[in-house]
Design an enzyme around this catalytic site. Structure first.
Site, PDB file in Angstrom:
ATOM      1  N   LYS A  55       0.815  -1.219   0.000  1.00 52.50           N
ATOM      2  CA  LYS A  55       0.000   0.000   0.000  1.00 52.50           C
ATOM      3  C   LYS A  55       0.849   1.270   0.000  1.00 52.50           C
ATOM      4  O   LYS A  55       0.488   2.255  -0.626  1.00 52.50           O
ATOM      5  CB  LYS A  55      -0.924   0.007   1.225  1.00 52.50           C
ATOM      6  CG  LYS A  55      -2.038  -1.035   1.182  1.00 52.50           C
ATOM      7  CD  LYS A  55      -2.891  -0.924   2.443  1.00 52.50           C
ATOM      8  CE  LYS A  55      -4.061  -1.871   2.422  1.00 52.50           C
ATOM      9  NZ  LYS A  55      -4.925  -1.732   3.595  1.00 52.50           N
ATOM     10  N   ASP A  96     -10.213   2.403   2.883  1.00 50.12           N
ATOM     11  CA  ASP A  96     -10.336   1.747   4.197  1.00 50.12           C
ATOM     12  C   ASP A  96     -11.091   2.602   5.223  1.00 50.12           C
ATOM     13  O   ASP A  96     -11.965   2.102   5.933  1.00 50.12           O
ATOM     14  CB  ASP A  96      -8.950   1.410   4.772  1.00 50.12           C
ATOM     15  CG  ASP A  96      -8.346   0.163   4.141  1.00 50.12           C
ATOM     16  OD1 ASP A  96      -9.104  -0.675   3.627  1.00 50.12           O
ATOM     17  OD2 ASP A  96      -7.105   0.041   4.170  1.00 50.12           O
ATOM     18  N   ALA A 121      -2.248   1.862  15.938  1.00 49.46           N
ATOM     19  CA  ALA A 121      -1.721   3.031  15.218  1.00 49.46           C
ATOM     20  C   ALA A 121      -1.038   2.587  13.922  1.00 49.46           C
ATOM     21  O   ALA A 121      -0.180   3.282  13.395  1.00 49.46           O
ATOM     22  CB  ALA A 121      -0.746   3.800  16.114  1.00 49.46           C
ATOM     23  N   GLY A 123      -1.538   0.816   9.848  1.00 50.23           N
ATOM     24  CA  GLY A 123      -2.147   1.325   8.616  1.00 50.23           C
ATOM     25  C   GLY A 123      -3.651   1.488   8.724  1.00 50.23           C
ATOM     26  O   GLY A 123      -4.202   2.534   8.333  1.00 50.23           O
TER      27      GLY A 123
HETATM   28  P1  NAP Z   1      -0.285  -2.923  10.943  1.00 48.27           P
HETATM   29  O1  NAP Z   1      -0.063  -1.679  10.157  1.00 48.27           O
HETATM   30  O2  NAP Z   1       0.774  -3.973  10.966  1.00 48.27           O
HETATM   31  O3  NAP Z   1      -0.595  -2.471  12.471  1.00 48.27           O
HETATM   32  C1  NAP Z   1      -0.717  -3.418  13.482  1.00 48.27           C
HETATM   33  C2  NAP Z   1      -1.241  -2.758  14.759  1.00 48.27           C
HETATM   34  O4  NAP Z   1      -1.499  -3.796  15.720  1.00 48.27           O
HETATM   35  C3  NAP Z   1      -0.258  -1.790  15.425  1.00 48.27           C
HETATM   36  O5  NAP Z   1      -0.985  -0.765  16.068  1.00 48.27           O
HETATM   37  C4  NAP Z   1       0.432  -2.705  16.457  1.00 48.27           C
HETATM   38  O6  NAP Z   1       0.957  -2.006  17.562  1.00 48.27           O
HETATM   39  C5  NAP Z   1      -0.736  -3.536  16.908  1.00 48.27           C
HETATM   40  N1  NAP Z   1      -0.346  -4.819  17.485  1.00 48.27           N
HETATM   41  C6  NAP Z   1       0.153  -5.906  16.841  1.00 48.27           C
HETATM   42  N2  NAP Z   1       0.387  -6.905  17.711  1.00 48.27           N
HETATM   43  C7  NAP Z   1       0.019  -6.438  18.949  1.00 48.27           C
HETATM   44  C8  NAP Z   1       0.031  -6.996  20.244  1.00 48.27           C
HETATM   45  N3  NAP Z   1       0.449  -8.253  20.467  1.00 48.27           N
HETATM   46  N4  NAP Z   1      -0.413  -6.237  21.273  1.00 48.27           N
HETATM   47  C9  NAP Z   1      -0.843  -4.964  21.076  1.00 48.27           C
HETATM   48  N5  NAP Z   1      -0.878  -4.376  19.853  1.00 48.27           N
HETATM   49  C10 NAP Z   1      -0.436  -5.101  18.790  1.00 48.27           C
HETATM   50  O7  NAP Z   1      -1.613  -3.661  10.474  1.00 48.27           O
HETATM   51  P2  NAP Z   1      -2.940  -3.009   9.824  1.00 48.27           P
HETATM   52  O8  NAP Z   1      -2.838  -3.006   8.355  1.00 48.27           O
HETATM   53  O9  NAP Z   1      -3.223  -1.744  10.516  1.00 48.27           O
HETATM   54  O10 NAP Z   1      -4.043  -4.135  10.189  1.00 48.27           O
HETATM   55  C11 NAP Z   1      -4.474  -4.338  11.520  1.00 48.27           C
HETATM   56  C12 NAP Z   1      -5.640  -5.332  11.529  1.00 48.27           C
HETATM   57  O11 NAP Z   1      -6.743  -4.777  10.834  1.00 48.27           O
HETATM   58  C13 NAP Z   1      -5.377  -6.674  10.854  1.00 48.27           C
HETATM   59  O12 NAP Z   1      -5.978  -7.669  11.646  1.00 48.27           O
HETATM   60  C14 NAP Z   1      -6.107  -6.579   9.536  1.00 48.27           C
HETATM   61  O13 NAP Z   1      -6.567  -7.835   9.056  1.00 48.27           O
HETATM   62  C15 NAP Z   1      -7.287  -5.714   9.933  1.00 48.27           C
HETATM   63  N6  NAP Z   1      -7.858  -4.954   8.808  1.00 48.27           N
HETATM   64  C16 NAP Z   1      -9.186  -5.124   8.564  1.00 48.27           C
HETATM   65  C17 NAP Z   1      -9.762  -4.434   7.520  1.00 48.27           C
HETATM   66  C18 NAP Z   1     -11.212  -4.629   7.237  1.00 48.27           C
HETATM   67  O14 NAP Z   1     -11.634  -4.258   6.128  1.00 48.27           O
HETATM   68  N7  NAP Z   1     -11.998  -5.174   8.141  1.00 48.27           N
HETATM   69  C19 NAP Z   1      -9.000  -3.547   6.725  1.00 48.27           C
HETATM   70  C20 NAP Z   1      -7.636  -3.376   7.028  1.00 48.27           C
HETATM   71  C21 NAP Z   1      -7.069  -4.096   8.084  1.00 48.27           C
HETATM   72  P3  NAP Z   1       2.494  -1.423  17.537  1.00 48.27           P
HETATM   73  O15 NAP Z   1       2.432  -0.149  16.761  1.00 48.27           O
HETATM   74  O16 NAP Z   1       2.792  -1.208  18.970  1.00 48.27           O
HETATM   75  O17 NAP Z   1       3.345  -2.476  16.887  1.00 48.27           O
END
Ligand code: NAP
Length: 264
Positions: A55, A96, A121, A123
């Site tokens: 992305k 999104d 915090a 994506g």
């Molecule tokens: P990302 O950019 O990798 O961000 C991951 C986030 O999760 C960060 O805030 C990270 O915190 C936190 N995190 C990861 N492991 C953790 C733990 N053990 N304890 C506490 N915090 C933790 O991922 P993303 O793209 O934002 O996606 C996040 C989730 O959203 C995924 O499950 C994805 O499948 C879902 N999603 C859903 C949709 C939908 O359409 N429903 C769309 C997009 C994403 P740190 O900053 O401290 O590492």
């Protein structure tokens, strides 16, 4: 990506819309993204969706709209008609945040003036936070890495916190959104003490691949709950609208996603 629900969801939409189009998933390495996008354009593809980790990389290739530029991430690519055989511009969008807002609105929640807590915090949190502050939500952002939450809050408007602040933040919030990946796997540790949820609250978990403990806890406490399926559906529906100029059949798409999840 082999596990992506998008082909099932988008192909169901194309069929229902009577479009003779197919949605296919490809694994593309980051360093080949430019080749892949230019190749898709050369082959006359109708458009592309991108997921992690492509992305951000896409910004090197596409012309982003204001929203995608502000988020620093593109999930939808559209090919503009060119006046000559060289083709037109390659445009980038991010659906999104709007997808999340439409999912909330579909569940009867308007965010304007509401106290919204976003946990995460990364994506997805960034896209959601920007959209909700634009729509007038009063935003708090809590993240494991507190510095990232503070940076995001400073960028979009709102206050940043660490996870230890959830004890105070969760009961005060009218809408709580889990935008972390915690809960994707059964056995993940709980992010929020379930006792903190309450009646009258909306708890939205954007994780869509399973029913999370967070939502079970929230439902047990009498809160209204929303899983991540409708956000997935709406972000995909908005992509289809960008590519075709037509509304996508969100009910058909939701049904396709839920059926695929049941069969997994
Ligand atoms: P990302 O950019 O990798 O961000 C991951 C986030 O999760 C960060 O805030 C990270 O915190 C936190 N995190 C990861 N492991 C953790 C733990 N053990 N304890 C506490 N915090 C933790 O991922 P993303 O793209 O934002 O996606 C996040 C989730 O959203 C995924 O499950 C994805 O499948 C879902 N999603 C859903 C949709 C939908 O359409 N429903 C769309 C997009 C994403 P740190 O900053 O401290 O590492």
């Amino acid at each position: 990506m082999e596990h992506s629900l998008s082909p099932t969801m988008q192909n169901a939409a194309f069929s229902a819309m009577g479009l003779s189009a197919r949605y296919l998933a490809f694994r593309v390495r980051r360093e080949r993204l430019r080749d892949a996008i230019l190749g898709a354009e050369a082959m006359g593809f109708g458009g592309l969706n991108l997921t992690i980790p492509l992305k951000e990389e896409a910004l090197k290739v596409v012309v982003p709209d204001d929203n995608a530029a502000a988020m620093g991430a593109v999930n939808t690519v559209a090919f503009e008609e060119g006046e000559d055989e060289g083709g037109g511009r390659i445009l980038g969008y991010n659906t999104d945040g709007q997808g999340a807002q439409l999912a909330l609105e579909g569940a009867g929640v308007q965010v304007e003036g509401r106290r919204v807590l976003v946990i995460g915090a990364g994506g997805a949190a960034k896209a959601i936070s920007r959209q909700l502050t634009l729509s007038g939500a009063k935003l708090s952002i809590a993240n494991r890495d507190r510095g990232r939450a503070m940076d995001l809050a400073a960028a979009v408007g709102g206050s940043g916190f660490g996870l230890s602040d959830l004890t105070n933040l969760v009961p005060q919030a009218e809408v709580v959104i889990n935008a972390t990946s915690v809960g994707m796997r059964g056995g993940d540790p709980r992010l929020v003490d379930g006792q903190l949820f309450r009646e009258g609250q909306m708890v939205f978990d954007i994780v869509y691949n399973r029913e999370t403990e967070l939502l079970q806890d929230a439902a047990n406490a009498g809160a209204q709950v929303l899983d991540g399926v409708m956000m997935l559906v709406w972000q995909g529906a908005l992509s289809i609208e960008i590519w075709t100029g037509r509304k996508a059949p969100v009910d058909v798409m939701e049904q396709a996603v839920r059926e695929e999840l049941r069969n997994r």
